[in-house]
Write an enzyme that holds these catalytic residues in place. Structure first.
Site, short mmCIF file in Angstrom:
data_model
loop_
_atom_site.label_atom_id
_atom_site.label_comp_id
_atom_site.label_asym_id
_atom_site.label_seq_id
_atom_site.Cartn_x
_atom_site.Cartn_y
_atom_site.Cartn_z
N CYS A 96 40.69 42.32 34.59
CA CYS A 96 40.83 42.36 33.13
C CYS A 96 39.52 42.83 32.50
CB CYS A 96 41.20 40.98 32.60
SG CYS A 96 41.27 40.96 30.80
N HIS A 124 37.99 28.93 41.64
CA HIS A 124 38.92 29.84 40.96
C HIS A 124 38.48 31.28 41.25
CE1 HIS A 124 40.89 32.07 37.74
NE2 HIS A 124 41.77 31.09 37.71
N GLU A 126 38.40 33.96 39.58
CA GLU A 126 37.53 34.61 38.57
C GLU A 126 36.09 34.14 38.73
OE1 GLU A 126 38.67 34.36 34.36
OE2 GLU A 126 36.55 34.56 33.87
N CYS A 194 38.58 34.08 26.33
CA CYS A 194 39.26 35.29 25.83
C CYS A 194 40.18 34.98 24.65
CB CYS A 194 40.00 35.98 26.96
SG CYS A 194 41.61 35.28 27.26
N SER A 222 47.52 28.50 37.77
CA SER A 222 47.14 29.27 36.59
C SER A 222 46.21 28.43 35.70
CB SER A 222 48.39 29.67 35.81
OG SER A 222 48.05 30.05 34.50
N ASN A 224 44.74 29.03 32.71
CA ASN A 224 45.02 28.91 31.27
C ASN A 224 46.28 28.08 31.01
OD1 ASN A 224 47.32 30.85 30.12
ND2 ASN A 224 46.45 31.81 31.93
N SER A 266 50.12 34.32 32.06
CA SER A 266 50.67 35.08 33.18
C SER A 266 52.16 34.82 33.39
CB SER A 266 49.88 34.77 34.46
OG SER A 266 49.68 33.37 34.58
#
Ligand code: SF4
Length: 306
Positions: A96, A124, A126, A194, A222, A224, A266
């Site tokens: 992203c 995670h 990321e 974000c 996930s 978020n 997602s």
């Protein structure tokens, strides 16, 4: 029973782009296309892409030479990039752009000899990718809680950055602690949480003023989506993270008058529609969209796939 739908919910621009990259790579090169890590953390999306010919791998070592490789929306370390190049892959980067921005920030701060602190969740993908932007001489330090900040001993310039999908409120506590401990700490140019994470969390807070229970469409891994569930839990409201309508336990709905429904960044809208159908079959009489912020963010796919 009334159903309230959070707005905004579901796919963000980064997820849309990542899925489109895998689909376009499949139509350009044919199957298989190797995807490092789940392209986005959603079971339905991953299974759909598998059926179309994507092969999901944890590490580049699992990919044969001269294949097509897609990096997931969560981003990858510099080491992973090197490995993919070394096996002569055709690479498409679905990281992203908001994660790439964090990567660039890390590199820039390290060039200025500032010790970078990353606020995020250990393990995670990321976070692994962002930690993996470190230069050879200095590691980025990961903190997960305000208590972690207490342990830090750093002399000289300090800066911080964050994982993009954290809880806005929890992150603020950690940032406050960092500022207290390191008064000259440099903040990112713009908040790294974000827009999609922020908007979905705000929408749940609005929703929970009127709902007695929250259903969050999203997979267990996930980030978020988990944060959306936690918002309701912190308000002492029951909240469940589900991959689909088939995971709803009818006992959850007993004596509930208003159900809130949302979806992580997602989770596709089709899953929300299945939940609505389920709720109609189990006593829902009306479904209302709660008004919320309009998102107009779009990230284009790499030029080679347009
Ligand atoms: Fe990008 Fe945010 Fe979506 Fe993650 S949740 S893919 S950072 S827009």
């Amino acid at each position: 029973m009334k159903v309230l739908l959070a707005n905004p919910r579901g796919f963000c621009a980064g997820v849309d782009r990542a899925i489109e990259i895998v689909e376009r790579a499949l139509s350009k090169h044919g199957a298989p296309v190797y995807v490092r890590n789940e392209v986005v953390h959603n079971k339905f999306v991953v299974n759909d892409l598998k059926a179309k010919g994507a092969i999901f791998v944890k590490e580049i070592e699992e990919v044969p030479e001269h294949q097509v490789v897609v990096f997931s929306a969560h981003g990858v370390s510099q080491q992973t990039r090197k490995q993919a190049k070394a096996i002569n892959s055709t690479i498409y980067d679905a990281t992203c752009p908001l994660v790439t921005k964090v990567h660039k920030e890390v590199v820039r701060k390290q060039k200025q000899h500032s010790q970078v602190i990353l606020i995020g969740h250990k393990g995670h993908p990321e976070v692994e990718g962002t930690l993996g932007q470190s230069n050879d001489h200095e590691q980025v330090i990961l903190v997960e809680t305000a208590q972690d900040v207490e342990q830090l001993v750093i002399n000289g310039s300090v800066s911080y950055t964050t994982q993009t999908t954290l809880s806005v409120d929890d992150t603020q506590d950690i940032v406050d602690k960092l500022k207290e401990k390191f008064p000259n700490i440099q903040a990112p140019k713009k908040d790294d949480i974000c827009y999609a994470t922020q908007n979905r969390q705000d929408a749940v807070k609005t929703l929970m003023k009127s709902a007695d229970l929250l259903l969050v469409l999203g997979s267990r891994n996930s980030s978020n989506s988990n944060r959306l569930r936690e918002i309701a839990e912190k308000l002492d409201m029951p909240a469940y993270l589900i991959d689909g309508a088939d995971e709803i336990n009818p006992n959850w709905l007993v004596e509930v008058e208003t159900i809130g429904v949302t979806a992580g960044a997602s989770a596709p809208e089709i899953l929300v529609q299945e939940v609505i159908n389920y709720l109609y079959d189990h006593g829902a009489t009306e479904v209302l969209e709660v008004s919320g912020i309009q998102e107009n963010v779009h990230f284009s796919v790499p030029e080679t796939l347009r």
